[in-house]
Design a protein around this motif. Structure first.
Motif, PDB file in Angstrom:
ATOM      1  N   VAL A  51       0.819  -1.204   0.000  1.00 61.58           N
ATOM      2  CA  VAL A  51       0.000   0.000   0.000  1.00 61.58           C
ATOM      3  C   VAL A  51       0.859   1.263   0.000  1.00 61.58           C
ATOM      4  O   VAL A  51       0.570   2.213  -0.740  1.00 61.58           O
ATOM      5  CB  VAL A  51      -0.947   0.005   1.218  1.00 61.58           C
ATOM      6  N   ASP A  52       1.905   1.256   0.815  1.00 62.37           N
ATOM      7  CA  ASP A  52       2.756   2.435   0.948  1.00 62.37           C
ATOM      8  C   ASP A  52       4.018   2.297   0.097  1.00 62.37           C
ATOM      9  O   ASP A  52       4.555   1.202  -0.088  1.00 62.37           O
ATOM     10  CB  ASP A  52       3.162   2.651   2.408  1.00 62.37           C
ATOM     11  N   LYS A  53       4.452   3.464  -0.375  1.00 63.64           N
ATOM     12  CA  LYS A  53       5.711   3.556  -1.130  1.00 63.64           C
ATOM     13  C   LYS A  53       6.473   4.773  -0.630  1.00 63.64           C
ATOM     14  O   LYS A  53       5.895   5.842  -0.429  1.00 63.64           O
ATOM     15  CB  LYS A  53       5.437   3.672  -2.628  1.00 63.64           C
ATOM     16  N   MET A  54       7.785   4.621  -0.434  1.00 56.92           N
ATOM     17  CA  MET A  54       8.596   5.698   0.126  1.00 56.92           C
ATOM     18  C   MET A  54       9.662   6.138  -0.875  1.00 56.92           C
ATOM     19  O   MET A  54      10.279   5.303  -1.545  1.00 56.92           O
ATOM     20  CB  MET A  54       9.274   5.239   1.423  1.00 56.92           C
ATOM     21  N   VAL A  55       9.854   7.453  -0.961  1.00 62.52           N
ATOM     22  CA  VAL A  55      10.917   8.040  -1.782  1.00 62.52           C
ATOM     23  C   VAL A  55      11.859   8.787  -0.852  1.00 62.52           C
ATOM     24  O   VAL A  55      11.444   9.685  -0.119  1.00 62.52           O
ATOM     25  CB  VAL A  55      10.347   8.995  -2.846  1.00 62.52           C
TER      26      VAL A  55
END
Length: 262
Positions: A51-55
């Motif tokens: 669900v989550d994506k981090m940059v």
């Protein structure tokens, strides 16, 4: 035992995908189902797998080397100018959302700004007022990069590459300037010497005994030079009698000056 292995694999997958560690100088922009929810960090953060994506975004000061740019200055001189830019990300969310690649965009903007600013000033201003040119470039870049969440802190011109013809012309100009200063200094020295001689003549005319002292001093200097010729000192009164046309020691002063010059 049948469900043990899948559970262990799920936990390992969860730990790998959900737990992230950010350094002190890093921030993580979190996307949840494509929408930005917040920026987190530093330290340990937990994400929802899939669900989550981090940059990751670094907040440290970055150095950008601007390649040499061919510039024609306002006085129609072709030069090559190189610069270095120091900037940092102040808003990680803007740096990710507002611009696709803030590093590349800042580089391109710096090149065009460098050509524009250097093309609007004369060559002498680039060489002598480099700090002013640096500040002008920095202000322009800072205004344009502020919506991207980027702060340009410093801009420095590294070098200005001049054509060989211009270097020779500037060398001739510097040589002519040095010669002019030498002539001015020489003329000033002659003027000051004339003033001192005029003052000395006034003192000698007011005090005739000063001429006698100067006459004796000149004889002593001539004898100290070690010349083979014999010097016979004569009293000033006798010399005035031999030269009655000379008034107030004018002839004597002339003779003393000639002897001093020899």
């Amino acid at each position: 035992m049948t469900y043990t292995i899948p559970i262990i694999l799920f936990l390992v997958f969860f730990l790998v995908t959900a737990l992230k560690v950010l350094n002190e100088y890093e921030r993580g922009v979190i996307f949840r189902l494509g929408r930005v929810i917040n920026s987190k960090g530093p330290g340990l953060i937990i994400l929802i797998p899939i669900v989550d994506k981090m940059v990751r975004v670094s907040l440290r000061i970055m150095t950008l080397d601007v390649p040499s740019q061919d510039v024609i200055t306002r006085d129609n001189v072709s030069v090559k100018v190189n610069a270095v830019i120091y900037f940092r990300v102040t808003d990680p969310i803007k740096a990710i959302l507002e611009i696709e690649d803030f590093m590349f965009a800042t580089s391109q903007l710096a090149q065009t700004t460098l050509r524009s600013v250097c093309g609007g000033v004369e060559l002498d201003d680039i060489l002598s007022q480099r700090e002013k040119v640096n500040n002008e470039i920095q202000e322009i870049l800072d205004i344009h990069t502020d919506p991207w969440g980027i702060k340009v802190s410093t801009v420095e011109l590294k070098y200005v590459d001049l054509p060989q013809e211009m270097q020779r012309a500037m060398a001739k100009q510097a040589e002519a300037e040095r010669e002019r200063r030498a002539k001015v200094i020489n003329a000033l020295g002659e003027f000051q010497a004339a003033e001192k001689l005029s003052q000395a003549a006034k003192i000698i005319s007011a005090h005739p005994e000063a001429l006698q002292l100067r006459y004796l001093q000149t004889l002593r200097e001539m004898s100290a030079e070690g010349k083979a010729s014999t010097i016979i000192p004569l009293p000033l009164d006798l010399m005035r009698m031999l030269a009655p046309g000379a008034g107030s020691g004018e002839l004597i002063e002339k003779k003393i000056q000639e002897s001093s010059e020899e």
